[in-house]
Structures are given as structure tokens and as C-alpha cells.
Design a protein around this motif. Structure first.
Motif, PDB file in Angstrom:
ATOM      1  N   LYS A  43       0.829  -1.205   0.000  1.00  8.63           N
ATOM      2  CA  LYS A  43       0.000   0.000   0.000  1.00  8.63           C
ATOM      3  C   LYS A  43       0.862   1.252   0.000  1.00  8.63           C
ATOM      4  O   LYS A  43       0.572   2.223  -0.723  1.00  8.63           O
ATOM      5  N   ARG A  44       1.926   1.236   0.783  1.00 14.35           N
ATOM      6  CA  ARG A  44       2.816   2.399   0.842  1.00 14.35           C
ATOM      7  C   ARG A  44       3.628   2.546  -0.438  1.00 14.35           C
ATOM      8  O   ARG A  44       3.852   3.656  -0.925  1.00 14.35           O
ATOM      9  N   ARG A  45       4.071   1.431  -0.990  1.00 11.84           N
ATOM     10  CA  ARG A  45       4.996   1.494  -2.119  1.00 11.84           C
ATOM     11  C   ARG A  45       4.315   1.726  -3.458  1.00 11.84           C
ATOM     12  O   ARG A  45       4.823   2.465  -4.300  1.00 11.84           O
ATOM     13  N   ILE A  46       3.184   1.046  -3.686  1.00 10.75           N
ATOM     14  CA  ILE A  46       2.545   1.170  -5.002  1.00 10.75           C
ATOM     15  C   ILE A  46       1.052   1.478  -4.918  1.00 10.75           C
ATOM     16  O   ILE A  46       0.387   1.593  -5.949  1.00 10.75           O
ATOM     17  N   GLY A  47       0.501   1.585  -3.727  1.00 13.44           N
ATOM     18  CA  GLY A  47      -0.901   1.947  -3.573  1.00 13.44           C
ATOM     19  C   GLY A  47      -1.890   0.815  -3.670  1.00 13.44           C
ATOM     20  O   GLY A  47      -3.098   1.043  -3.689  1.00 13.44           O
ATOM     21  N   GLY A  48      -1.442  -0.424  -3.735  1.00 12.54           N
ATOM     22  CA  GLY A  48      -2.359  -1.559  -3.850  1.00 12.54           C
ATOM     23  C   GLY A  48      -1.617  -2.810  -4.270  1.00 12.54           C
ATOM     24  O   GLY A  48      -0.423  -2.959  -4.010  1.00 12.54           O
ATOM     25  N   PHE A  49      -2.328  -3.693  -4.957  1.00 12.20           N
ATOM     26  CA  PHE A  49      -1.699  -4.933  -5.421  1.00 12.20           C
ATOM     27  C   PHE A  49      -1.683  -4.973  -6.938  1.00 12.20           C
ATOM     28  O   PHE A  49      -2.430  -4.253  -7.617  1.00 12.20           O
ATOM     29  N   THR A  50      -0.799  -5.793  -7.464  1.00 13.46           N
ATOM     30  CA  THR A  50      -0.777  -6.122  -8.891  1.00 13.46           C
ATOM     31  C   THR A  50      -0.607  -7.634  -9.003  1.00 13.46           C
ATOM     32  O   THR A  50      -0.396  -8.321  -7.995  1.00 13.46           O
ATOM     33  N   GLY A  51      -0.661  -8.134 -10.215  1.00 11.94           N
ATOM     34  CA  GLY A  51      -0.411  -9.558 -10.405  1.00 11.94           C
ATOM     35  C   GLY A  51       0.974  -9.952  -9.928  1.00 11.94           C
ATOM     36  O   GLY A  51       1.176 -11.051  -9.399  1.00 11.94           O
ATOM     37  N   ASP A  52       1.943  -9.048 -10.108  1.00 16.69           N
ATOM     38  CA  ASP A  52       3.305  -9.341  -9.668  1.00 16.69           C
ATOM     39  C   ASP A  52       3.388  -9.462  -8.153  1.00 16.69           C
ATOM     40  O   ASP A  52       4.072 -10.353  -7.627  1.00 16.69           O
ATOM     41  N   THR A  53       2.727  -8.569  -7.427  1.00 18.73           N
ATOM     42  CA  THR A  53       2.798  -8.645  -5.960  1.00 18.73           C
ATOM     43  C   THR A  53       2.073  -9.880  -5.434  1.00 18.73           C
ATOM     44  O   THR A  53       2.436 -10.403  -4.374  1.00 18.73           O
ATOM     45  N   LEU A  54       1.076 -10.364  -6.163  1.00 14.14           N
ATOM     46  CA  LEU A  54       0.437 -11.619  -5.759  1.00 14.14           C
ATOM     47  C   LEU A  54       1.425 -12.768  -5.894  1.00 14.14           C
ATOM     48  O   LEU A  54       1.479 -13.663  -5.040  1.00 14.14           O
ATOM     49  N   GLY A  55       2.219 -12.761  -6.962  1.00 10.83           N
ATOM     50  CA  GLY A  55       3.251 -13.785  -7.122  1.00 10.83           C
ATOM     51  C   GLY A  55       4.292 -13.707  -6.019  1.00 10.83           C
ATOM     52  O   GLY A  55       4.728 -14.724  -5.486  1.00 10.83           O
ATOM     53  N   ALA A  56       4.697 -12.478  -5.667  1.00  7.14           N
ATOM     54  CA  ALA A  56       5.660 -12.300  -4.587  1.00  7.14           C
ATOM     55  C   ALA A  56       5.081 -12.783  -3.259  1.00  7.14           C
ATOM     56  O   ALA A  56       5.781 -13.397  -2.444  1.00  7.14           O
ATOM     57  N   THR A  57       3.797 -12.509  -3.041  1.00  3.05           N
ATOM     58  CA  THR A  57       3.136 -12.975  -1.824  1.00  3.05           C
ATOM     59  C   THR A  57       3.134 -14.494  -1.755  1.00  3.05           C
ATOM     60  O   THR A  57       3.389 -15.091  -0.698  1.00  3.05           O
ATOM     61  N   GLN A  58       2.844 -15.138  -2.880  1.00  2.00           N
ATOM     62  CA  GLN A  58       2.842 -16.605  -2.899  1.00  2.00           C
ATOM     63  C   GLN A  58       4.208 -17.162  -2.553  1.00  2.00           C
ATOM     64  O   GLN A  58       4.321 -18.106  -1.759  1.00  2.00           O
TER      65      GLN A  58
END
Length: 263
Positions: free
Chosen positions: A230-245
Motif C-alpha cells: 500500500k505504501r509502495r505502489i498503492g495496492g496490489f498487482t499480479g506481480d505482488t500476488l506472485g511475490a506474496t505466494q
């Protein structure tokens, strides 16, 4: 519901499961276009797709570990998972590391994350993540049941955790992508089914106390990543979902390895 209604419902659910498999893996499934409602609903089966991947990985490891050293068998098993998913989550991790590591503003970070080229942050993130997963799997291999639980829960719970992030943050990009269709509000039933399936898998494979530790650890990880994204990009993207996984999978292996060391 009459017999015809049951068959129609079963066909719908099979279609949704097929969409989930097609989205998360390279496994061959019947094609066809899907609307946004179907793509959002298929999220309920992401944990089940992870279970399928974990079972395939466990079977593969069980066979090859009889003829290969543990390190080689574990490396080959992780490679199989990458092949089965087309490196979907690893790609997201690398792009996230490049974007957040190399950009000074949210706009610039999102721009870097769209670049298909691999940067130094992304390369280092991939190396570290693979090394951690490999080392922890080798640790779990000290007990056959532990590595099976690790592979299955790592594949399923990590995808449930990543999918849950969609309900915690807005989509960060303005332009359309295939992830937008997944970002629609999830019904309470779908969310309960998604999380409930993960809890059931964990209880069956690791027991109550380990399940509690896994859920607490994953909840803490999601809370931290939610604030960070939220601080860095304001939300999620498909890439951040991959990083979360990827982060969740490592954390699951770690919790199980600590539990193994404590037994």
C-alpha cells in the motif's frame, strides 16, 4: 435440487475449477472464454489447484528420492513446480523486487514492474527464494511425512494467502490486465470456501497446533505485505500476488521445519 439441476451445478463448478487450473498452471485444460464473474468465482478453487500441484510434487519427490540424493531430488521437485506453473509466481517475485527496489515513486515502480527485463534486484530475489525453499525442503526431508506436508501445504496455503491479498487491497494499475478480472469483490461464500479449504488441508496434514502456527504466521505476513504494498505502489498487482505466494511458501516451509526441530 433435481438431478438435472445437480448436473448443471456440477458442470458449472467443474468449469470454474478448470479456469483456476488454466490460470495458475500450464496443465492442459479445456479452453474457452470466461467472463469477469467466472474469473472472480474461480478463485474459490485456487487452494485446490495448489493441493493438486502439491500432490504431484510429492509423488514426484517420493519416486526420485529413492534413486537420487536428497538435495538433487528436492531441486528437481522445485524445478517441476516451476515448470508446472510456468514460473508464474517466480516472475511476479522478480518483477516486484525490481520495481520496489529500483523505483522512487509509485508510478516509477509500477513502470519498472511492467518491464520484461530482469534486473539485479529481481535476480537476487529469485536466487534467495529458491535457495531458501531448497534448504528448507532438505530440512523437512529428514522426515518423509514432513516433506509431504511441506510440499502440499506450501503449494496450497501459499496460493490461498496470495488470493486473499486481493480482498485486502485495491488494484494498483489503471490499465486493464488479466488480473483485473480476478480483482472483483469476492462473495463471503467464496472467501469462506477458499480459506476453509486451506484450514482443512492443514488440519489433516499437520495437526491442530501446527495449523494454528501456520495461520498466525500467514496472517502476520499478509498484514505486513498489505502495508508495504500500500505504501509502495498503492495496492496490489499480479506481480505482488506472485511475490506474496513465494513469501508465503517459504514461511510455510519454515514453520514446519521449526516444528520438526521441536519434536
Amino acid at each position: 435440487m433435481n438431478r438435472a439441476g445437480v448436473r448443471r451445478r456440477a458442470a458449472v463448478e467443474a468449469r470454474l475449477f478448470g479456469l483456476a487450473v488454466g490460470f495458475l498452471t500450464r496443465l492442459p485444460v479445456p479452453g474457452g472464454r470466461a467472463d469477469e464473474g467466472q474469473m472472480a468465482s474461480c478463485r474459490r478453487y485456487f487452494g485446490l489447484v495448489g493441493l493438486l500441484l502439491g500432490l504431484l510434487a510429492t509423488l514426484f519427490y517420493t519416486v526420485i528420492s529413492n534413486v537420487l540424493p536428497i538435495w538433487v531430488a528436492a531441486t528437481a521437485t522445485l524445478t517441476l513446480l516451476i515448470i508446472l506453473t510456468g514460473g508464474l509466481h517466480e516472475d511476479g517475485l522478480a518483477d516486484t523486487a525490481d520495481g520496489i527496489g529500483g523505483g522512487w515513486t509509485a508510478e516509477r515502480r509500477l513502470e519498472i514492474m511492467k518491464d520484461s527485463r530482469l534486473g539485479s534486484y529481481g535476480a537476487l530475489a529469485l536466487i534467495c527464494a529458491f535457495a531458501l525453499r531448497l534448504g528448507l525442503l532438505v530440512t523437512l526431508a529428514a522426515e518423509p511425512g514432513a516433506i509431504a506436508a511441506g510440499l502440499i501445504l506450501g503449494a496450497s496455503l501459499s496460493r490461498i494467502a496470495a488470493t486473499s491479498m486481493i480482498s485486502l487491497l485495491p488494484y494498483a494499475r489503471l490499465e486493464q490486465s488479466k488480473v483485473v478480472a480476478l480483482s472483483a469483490a469476492q462473495s463471503r461464500f467464496d472467501l469462506c470456501l477458499l480459506i476453509g479449504s486451506g484450514v482443512l488441508f492443514a488440519l489433516l496434514l499437520s495437526g491442530f497446533f501446527s495449523t494454528l502456527l501456520l495461520l498466525l504466521a500467514l496472517a502476520a505476513l499478509l498484514a505486513l505485505l498489505r502495508q508495504w504494498f500500500k505504501r509502495r505502489i498503492g495496492g496490489f498487482t499480479g506481480d505482488t500476488l506472485g511475490a506474496t505466494q513465494q513469501g508465503a511458501e517459504i514461511l510455510i516451509y519454515l514453520v514446519l521445519a521449526i516444528r520438526l526441530g521441536g519434536t
